[in-house]
Design a protein around this motif. Structure first.
Motif, PDB file in Angstrom:
ATOM      1  N   GLN A 145       0.532  -0.754   0.052  1.00 23.84           N
ATOM      2  CA  GLN A 145      -0.330   0.512  -0.069  1.00 23.84           C
ATOM      3  C   GLN A 145       0.838   1.402  -0.014  1.00 23.84           C
ATOM      4  O   GLN A 145       0.780   2.286  -0.503  1.00 23.84           O
ATOM      5  N   ARG A 146       1.663   1.106   0.787  1.00 20.06           N
ATOM      6  CA  ARG A 146       2.693   2.369   0.799  1.00 20.06           C
ATOM      7  C   ARG A 146       3.615   2.485  -0.184  1.00 20.06           C
ATOM      8  O   ARG A 146       3.350   3.956  -1.182  1.00 20.06           O
ATOM      9  N   ARG A 147       3.932   1.428  -0.948  1.00 17.21           N
ATOM     10  CA  ARG A 147       4.811   1.457  -2.477  1.00 17.21           C
ATOM     11  C   ARG A 147       3.552   2.060  -3.597  1.00 17.21           C
ATOM     12  O   ARG A 147       3.724   2.737  -4.514  1.00 17.21           O
ATOM     13  N   ASP A 148       2.368   1.458  -3.323  1.00 17.09           N
ATOM     14  CA  ASP A 148       1.386   2.185  -4.360  1.00 17.09           C
ATOM     15  C   ASP A 148       1.328   3.590  -4.310  1.00 17.09           C
ATOM     16  O   ASP A 148       0.914   3.899  -5.016  1.00 17.09           O
ATOM     17  N   THR A 149       1.422   3.877  -2.901  1.00 19.22           N
ATOM     18  CA  THR A 149       0.834   5.060  -2.563  1.00 19.22           C
ATOM     19  C   THR A 149       2.123   6.237  -2.724  1.00 19.22           C
ATOM     20  O   THR A 149       1.950   7.581  -3.949  1.00 19.22           O
ATOM     21  N   LEU A 150       3.757   5.680  -3.000  1.00 23.15           N
ATOM     22  CA  LEU A 150       4.218   6.049  -3.378  1.00 23.15           C
ATOM     23  C   LEU A 150       3.981   6.021  -5.516  1.00 23.15           C
ATOM     24  O   LEU A 150       4.955   7.698  -5.950  1.00 23.15           O
ATOM     25  N   THR A 151       3.948   5.274  -5.510  1.00 23.97           N
ATOM     26  CA  THR A 151       3.757   5.558  -7.182  1.00 23.97           C
ATOM     27  C   THR A 151       2.980   6.211  -7.754  1.00 23.97           C
ATOM     28  O   THR A 151       3.185   7.198  -8.341  1.00 23.97           O
ATOM     29  N   ASN A 152       1.797   6.735  -7.280  1.00 24.09           N
ATOM     30  CA  ASN A 152       0.968   7.349  -7.588  1.00 24.09           C
ATOM     31  C   ASN A 152       1.432   8.156  -7.136  1.00 24.09           C
ATOM     32  O   ASN A 152       0.510   9.535  -8.340  1.00 24.09           O
ATOM     33  N   ARG A 153       1.803   8.742  -5.880  1.00 22.62           N
ATOM     34  CA  ARG A 153       2.408  10.491  -5.679  1.00 22.62           C
ATOM     35  C   ARG A 153       3.661  10.720  -6.861  1.00 22.62           C
ATOM     36  O   ARG A 153       4.090  11.910  -7.019  1.00 22.62           O
ATOM     37  N   GLN A 154       4.672   9.325  -7.766  1.00 20.53           N
ATOM     38  CA  GLN A 154       4.833  10.082  -8.802  1.00 20.53           C
ATOM     39  C   GLN A 154       4.943  10.443  -9.575  1.00 20.53           C
ATOM     40  O   GLN A 154       4.814  10.913 -10.752  1.00 20.53           O
ATOM     41  N   ASP A 155       3.602   9.844 -10.101  1.00 25.92           N
ATOM     42  CA  ASP A 155       2.497   9.791 -11.902  1.00 25.92           C
ATOM     43  C   ASP A 155       1.957  11.172 -10.804  1.00 25.92           C
ATOM     44  O   ASP A 155       1.787  11.700 -12.295  1.00 25.92           O
TER      45      ASP A 155
END
Length: 282
Positions: A145-155
């Motif tokens: 979930q943290r990875r997905d959050t960071l990926t979304n922030r990156q996007d």
């Protein structure tokens, strides 16, 4: 006259360009309003990253701030990817251990070590594995979930950067270009006003010169009339036999003045004609 026509044309051109300038200023104001709204929209998107932006900071945002932020996010992502990989490996190992233990359930002898299987011990081991597996699965889910959050922030950061590039292009291609157009029109009006003032000055000076020449001609003609009358009086006296040296000298003097004034009038009329022609072609 040609001068008056040119002045009228110049005034008409100034009026046309002034209208264009007002329209251009209105378009510039609209473009600036749109640019301000775009900057405010960018600021709203950047607020979650604790990043501020102004029109002047737009280039720095695109070239430095956003890339630096993305790099920091990527560094965190790399760490999380390592953590997820380790947790996935641990979960997989624990699931294999659990499956192995479950395979011993109901079996009297362990097929691997050929030792007698204690059901109570087996249950205890399975419970421990299941407990550890649950913890690792929970940690794995949290990490994902943290990875997905960071990926979304990156996007999101990349989307913001693309938006910022569009805003920069709008500023350069529309706002700045329109500002340049306003400046060009303002300079054109200034040049036209200078030309108009020059034309009006030339025409006024020419008309003044023509008026002065006409006045001088009128003055000389009046003087000639007066001189002629005096000549006539002297000639009348001469006819009456009143001849004196002084009369002949005075008559000669008066005639010279008449001739001089007539010559001056001819010169002035010539000048007047030239001035009139100049006015016509100004």
């Amino acid at each position: 006259t040609a001068a008056e026509t040119e002045i009228e044309e110049c005034e008409a051109t100034i009026e046309t360009v002034e209208t264009e300038l007002e329209d251009a200023k209105s378009e510039l104001d609209q473009a600036k309003t749109e640019l301000t709204a775009d900057i405010e929209s960018l600021q709203a998107d950047l607020s979650e990253f604790d990043i501020s932006v102004t029109i002047d900071e737009l280039q720095t945002l695109i070239d430095e701030t956003i890339p630096q932020t993305k790099s920091e996010i990527q560094s965190d992502l790399d760490e999380l990817n390592d953590e997820v990989a380790k947790l996935e490996a641990e979960v997989s190992r624990l699931e294999d251990d659990r499956d192995d233990m479950q395979a011993l359930d109901g079996v009297a002898t362990c097929p691997r070590c050929e030792q007698e299987v204690d059901p109570a011990h087996l249950k205890s081991e399975l419970d421990a594995i299941e407990s550890e597996l649950a913890v690792n699965k929970e940690d794995l889910e949290t990490a994902r979930q943290r990875r997905d959050t960071l990926t979304n922030r990156q996007d999101t950061m990349e989307t913001i950067r693309n938006h910022a590039i569009e805003v920069r292009s709008f500023r350069e291609d529309t706002v700045n270009a329109q500002a340049d157009h306003v400046e060009e029109l303002s300079e054109e009006i200034e040049t036209l006003n200078e030309k108009l003032e020059e034309l009006q000055t030339e025409l006024k000076e020419a008309e003044t010169a023509r008026s002065d020449a006409a006045d001088e001609i009128e003055t000389l003609e009046t003087e000639i009339t007066e001189l002629t009358e005096e000549i006539d009086d002297i000639e009348d006296e001469l006819e009456d036999g009143e001849e004196t040296v002084e009369q002949f000298e005075r008559l000669e003097e008066l005639q010279e003045k008449v001739d001089d004034h007539s010559s001056e009038i001819e010169d002035l009329e010539s000048d007047l004609g030239d001035i009139t022609e100049d006015i016509e072609v100004l």
